[in-house]
Write an enzyme that holds these catalytic residues in place. Structure first.
Site, PDB file in Angstrom:
ATOM      1  N   PRO A 139     -12.177  -8.456  -4.889  1.00  0.00           N
ATOM      2  CA  PRO A 139     -12.571  -9.873  -4.803  1.00  0.00           C
ATOM      3  C   PRO A 139     -12.879 -10.529  -6.149  1.00  0.00           C
ATOM      4  O   PRO A 139     -13.132 -11.707  -6.206  1.00  0.00           O
ATOM      5  CB  PRO A 139     -13.823  -9.817  -3.922  1.00  0.00           C
ATOM      6  CG  PRO A 139     -14.427  -8.476  -4.225  1.00  0.00           C
ATOM      7  CD  PRO A 139     -13.269  -7.554  -4.472  1.00  0.00           C
ATOM      8  N   GLY A 140     -12.884  -9.764  -7.258  1.00  0.00           N
ATOM      9  CA  GLY A 140     -13.033 -10.430  -8.560  1.00  0.00           C
ATOM     10  C   GLY A 140     -14.201  -9.977  -9.407  1.00  0.00           C
ATOM     11  O   GLY A 140     -14.526 -10.626 -10.405  1.00  0.00           O
TER      12      GLY A 140
ATOM     13  N   TRP B  95     -14.512  -7.225 -11.382  1.00  0.00           N
ATOM     14  CA  TRP B  95     -14.089  -6.832 -12.736  1.00  0.00           C
ATOM     15  C   TRP B  95     -13.762  -8.085 -13.544  1.00  0.00           C
ATOM     16  O   TRP B  95     -14.121  -8.178 -14.723  1.00  0.00           O
ATOM     17  CB  TRP B  95     -12.859  -5.906 -12.671  1.00  0.00           C
ATOM     18  CG  TRP B  95     -13.210  -4.461 -12.483  1.00  0.00           C
ATOM     19  CD1 TRP B  95     -14.297  -3.963 -11.826  1.00  0.00           C
ATOM     20  CD2 TRP B  95     -12.480  -3.321 -12.960  1.00  0.00           C
ATOM     21  NE1 TRP B  95     -14.284  -2.586 -11.856  1.00  0.00           N
ATOM     22  CE2 TRP B  95     -13.190  -2.169 -12.537  1.00  0.00           C
ATOM     23  CE3 TRP B  95     -11.305  -3.155 -13.671  1.00  0.00           C
ATOM     24  CZ2 TRP B  95     -12.737  -0.869 -12.828  1.00  0.00           C
ATOM     25  CZ3 TRP B  95     -10.860  -1.857 -13.967  1.00  0.00           C
ATOM     26  CH2 TRP B  95     -11.575  -0.742 -13.552  1.00  0.00           C
TER      27      TRP B  95
ATOM     28  N   ASP C 178      -3.606  -9.869  -7.266  1.00  0.00           N
ATOM     29  CA  ASP C 178      -3.870  -9.027  -6.094  1.00  0.00           C
ATOM     30  C   ASP C 178      -2.935  -9.419  -4.949  1.00  0.00           C
ATOM     31  O   ASP C 178      -2.463 -10.554  -4.883  1.00  0.00           O
ATOM     32  CB  ASP C 178      -5.324  -9.153  -5.626  1.00  0.00           C
ATOM     33  CG  ASP C 178      -5.803  -7.909  -4.885  1.00  0.00           C
ATOM     34  OD1 ASP C 178      -6.622  -7.148  -5.451  1.00  0.00           O
ATOM     35  OD2 ASP C 178      -5.345  -7.677  -3.739  1.00  0.00           O
TER      36      ASP C 178
ATOM     37  N   ASP D 237       2.260  -8.920  -5.918  1.00  0.00           N
ATOM     38  CA  ASP D 237       2.320  -7.459  -6.024  1.00  0.00           C
ATOM     39  C   ASP D 237       2.531  -7.086  -7.498  1.00  0.00           C
ATOM     40  O   ASP D 237       3.520  -7.505  -8.108  1.00  0.00           O
ATOM     41  CB  ASP D 237       3.492  -6.962  -5.164  1.00  0.00           C
ATOM     42  CG  ASP D 237       3.567  -5.446  -5.085  1.00  0.00           C
ATOM     43  OD1 ASP D 237       3.063  -4.769  -6.007  1.00  0.00           O
ATOM     44  OD2 ASP D 237       4.138  -4.943  -4.102  1.00  0.00           O
ATOM     45  N   VAL D 238       1.613  -6.300  -8.034  1.00  0.00           N
ATOM     46  CA  VAL D 238       1.662  -5.926  -9.456  1.00  0.00           C
ATOM     47  C   VAL D 238       2.929  -5.137  -9.793  1.00  0.00           C
ATOM     48  O   VAL D 238       3.395  -5.161 -10.928  1.00  0.00           O
ATOM     49  CB  VAL D 238       0.399  -5.104  -9.825  1.00  0.00           C
ATOM     50  CG1 VAL D 238       0.518  -4.464 -11.190  1.00  0.00           C
ATOM     51  CG2 VAL D 238      -0.846  -5.959  -9.760  1.00  0.00           C
TER      52      VAL D 238
ATOM     53  N   ASP E 122      -7.781  -1.489 -11.170  1.00  0.00           N
ATOM     54  CA  ASP E 122      -8.678  -0.845 -10.203  1.00  0.00           C
ATOM     55  C   ASP E 122      -7.963  -0.846  -8.848  1.00  0.00           C
ATOM     56  O   ASP E 122      -8.592  -0.768  -7.801  1.00  0.00           O
ATOM     57  CB  ASP E 122      -9.986  -1.651 -10.143  1.00  0.00           C
ATOM     58  CG  ASP E 122     -11.131  -0.894  -9.487  1.00  0.00           C
ATOM     59  OD1 ASP E 122     -11.120   0.347  -9.505  1.00  0.00           O
ATOM     60  OD2 ASP E 122     -12.044  -1.565  -8.953  1.00  0.00           O
TER      61      ASP E 122
ATOM     62  N   LYS F 260      -7.353   3.192 -12.562  1.00  0.00           N
ATOM     63  CA  LYS F 260      -7.988   4.098 -11.582  1.00  0.00           C
ATOM     64  C   LYS F 260      -6.926   4.974 -10.927  1.00  0.00           C
ATOM     65  O   LYS F 260      -5.827   4.518 -10.644  1.00  0.00           O
ATOM     66  CB  LYS F 260      -8.671   3.259 -10.500  1.00  0.00           C
ATOM     67  CG  LYS F 260      -9.139   4.122  -9.323  1.00  0.00           C
ATOM     68  CD  LYS F 260     -10.117   3.456  -8.452  1.00  0.00           C
ATOM     69  CE  LYS F 260      -9.512   2.482  -7.462  1.00  0.00           C
ATOM     70  NZ  LYS F 260     -10.599   1.745  -6.816  1.00  0.00           N
TER      71      LYS F 260
HETATM   72  C1  SAM Z   1     -10.948  -1.519  -5.111  1.00  0.00           C
HETATM   73  S1  SAM Z   1     -10.182  -3.098  -4.932  1.00  0.00           S
HETATM   74  C2  SAM Z   1     -10.432  -3.818  -6.515  1.00  0.00           C
HETATM   75  C3  SAM Z   1     -11.830  -4.320  -6.762  1.00  0.00           C
HETATM   76  C4  SAM Z   1     -11.877  -5.157  -8.021  1.00  0.00           C
HETATM   77  N1  SAM Z   1     -11.696  -4.354  -9.221  1.00  0.00           N
HETATM   78  C5  SAM Z   1     -13.210  -5.877  -8.167  1.00  0.00           C
HETATM   79  O1  SAM Z   1     -13.994  -5.468  -9.014  1.00  0.00           O
HETATM   80  O2  SAM Z   1     -13.454  -6.844  -7.450  1.00  0.00           O
HETATM   81  C6  SAM Z   1      -8.476  -2.664  -4.972  1.00  0.00           C
HETATM   82  C7  SAM Z   1      -7.525  -3.837  -4.833  1.00  0.00           C
HETATM   83  O3  SAM Z   1      -6.197  -3.423  -5.163  1.00  0.00           O
HETATM   84  C8  SAM Z   1      -5.328  -4.311  -4.493  1.00  0.00           C
HETATM   85  N2  SAM Z   1      -3.943  -3.823  -4.536  1.00  0.00           N
HETATM   86  C9  SAM Z   1      -3.433  -2.711  -3.967  1.00  0.00           C
HETATM   87  N3  SAM Z   1      -2.122  -2.622  -4.207  1.00  0.00           N
HETATM   88  C10 SAM Z   1      -1.781  -3.688  -4.977  1.00  0.00           C
HETATM   89  C11 SAM Z   1      -0.560  -4.153  -5.548  1.00  0.00           C
HETATM   90  N4  SAM Z   1       0.594  -3.470  -5.398  1.00  0.00           N
HETATM   91  N5  SAM Z   1      -0.567  -5.304  -6.242  1.00  0.00           N
HETATM   92  C12 SAM Z   1      -1.729  -6.006  -6.398  1.00  0.00           C
HETATM   93  N6  SAM Z   1      -2.917  -5.607  -5.890  1.00  0.00           N
HETATM   94  C13 SAM Z   1      -2.947  -4.468  -5.183  1.00  0.00           C
HETATM   95  C14 SAM Z   1      -5.928  -4.353  -3.103  1.00  0.00           C
HETATM   96  O4  SAM Z   1      -5.451  -5.468  -2.380  1.00  0.00           O
HETATM   97  C15 SAM Z   1      -7.424  -4.414  -3.411  1.00  0.00           C
HETATM   98  O5  SAM Z   1      -7.914  -5.724  -3.390  1.00  0.00           O
END
Ligand code: SAM
Length: 239
Positions: free
Chosen positions: A80-81, A83, A109, A126-127, A151, A191
Site C-alpha cells: 500500500p505504499g 516503503w 504495483d 506488472d513490474v 518488496d 526480497k
Molecule cells: C508485501 S507487499 C509490498 C508492501 C510494500 N513494500 C509497502 O511497504 O507498502 C507485496 C506487493 O507486491 C505486489 N506484486 C506482486 N507481484 C507483482 C508484479 N508482478 N508487479 C507489481 N507488483 C507486484 C503485490 O500486489 C503486493 O502489493
C-alpha cells in the site's frame, strides 16, 4: 482475505474487529492476534506508516545508507505504499527541505496504490512487463534510477516451493529492468523467500553487481523465510 497490512486501523478498532470474528478460521484468528501483539504494527500506526514493512526499509537504510537526497528510486510491489513513504522522506522527493536536492520516487504495483505526496504511482502495472519498463524510462529523469527496491511478493498458493520459485523468477526479471534503467554504480534491494533457487538469484546478481549481501532485518518475522539481497555497484552487462 486479510490484507498483510492493517491499513491505518487503530489498535482498539482491530481488537473490536477481532472479537467480531467468530466465523473466521483458526489461522485468521491467529494472524489477527499476532498483528495485535506486534510492536512494529503498533509503531506503524503511531508513526502513520501504511504498513509495518516500513521498518524493514528504515532499518536497512539506517545501516547501509542506501537512500540519499536527490536520488531517483523505483519501488517495485509498492502497495500500500509504506516503503514509498520512507523513500519520499529520505530522498526529499516531496521537496520539504529546500536546502536538499529533490529526488524522484516511482512506485509500481498490480494493485491500487493510494496516492502519496512526492511519489508517482503506476497502479495496475506488472513490474515484469516490458511495457512497464518503457513507462519507467519515460518517467525517470534521464531515464535512469539510482536504486531499484523490490518488496514484491506473489499471492501465496499454499505450496511453499512453488511460491519461492515464483518470487525468485520475479526477482530475476528485475535484472532485465536494471539493464534498462539502473545507472552504473546503482543498487538493487530485493526480497526473496529462502529456498533452493536463492543461490541462482545470488549468482545472477553477482554477475552484474560488485557486491551482494544477504539481509534479515529485525522487523522481518523470525519464523518467515523472507530475506533480502542488497546488491551494490551495478555494472551493465557487456553483450
Ligand atoms: C508485501 S507487499 C509490498 C508492501 C510494500 N513494500 C509497502 O511497504 O507498502 C507485496 C506487493 O507486491 C505486489 N506484486 C506482486 N507481484 C507483482 C508484479 N508482478 N508487479 C507489481 N507488483 C507486484 C503485490 O500486489 C503486493 O502489493
Amino acid at each position: 482475505m486479510w490484507s498483510v497490512c492493517l491499513l491505518r486501523r487503530s489498535f482498539h478498532s482491530s481488537l473490536r474487529l477481532m472479537k467480531q470474528q467468530k466465523g473466521r478460521s483458526a489461522a485468521e484468528q491467529r494472524w489477527m492476534t499476532r498483528q495485535l501483539k506486534d510492536p512494529y504494527v503498533k509503531a506503524s500506526h503511531k508513526l502513520n506508516f501504511r504498513c509495518r514493512s516500513a521498518f524493514k526499509l528504515l532499518e536497512i537504510d539506517d545501516k547501509f545508507r542506501l537512500l540519499h537526497p536527490g536520488d531517483s528510486v523505483v519501488d517495485c510491489g509498492a502497495a500500500p505504499g509504506a516503503w514509498s513513504q520512507v523513500v519520499v522522506q529520505r530522498v526529499n522527493s516531496a521537496g520539504t527541505d529546500p536546502e536538499l536536492p529533490p529526488g524522484t520516487v516511482i512506485g509500481i504495483d498490480l494493485l491500487n496504490i493510494p496516492s502519496l505526496d512526492g511519489a508517482h504511482f503506476l497502479s495496475s502495472h506488472d513490474v515484469t512487463e516490458p511495457s512497464t519498463h518503457s513507462k519507467l524510462q519515460e518517467l525517470l529523469p534521464r531515464g535512469r534510477a539510482h536504486i531499484i527496491l523490490s518488496d514484491m511478493a506473489p499471492n501465496a498458493s499454499g505450496f511453499r516451493e512453488m511460491d519461492q520459485e515464483r518470487l525468485i523468477m520475479m526477482c530475476l526479471s528485475l535484472t532485465d529492468l536494471a539493464e534498462k534503467i539502473l545507472q552504473p554504480g546503482g543498487s538493487l534491494l530485493c526480497k526473496y523467500w529462502d529456498g533452493i533457487l536463492a543461490q541462482k538469484l545470488q549468482d545472477k546478481l553477482l554477475s552484474v553487481f560488485g557486491s551482494v549481501r544477504t539481509l534479515k532485518p529485525n522487523a522481518s518475522r523470525k519464523d518467515s523465510a523472507e530475506r533480502y539481497f542488497l546488491a551494490r555497484m551495478y555494472r551493465k552487462p557487456v553483450k
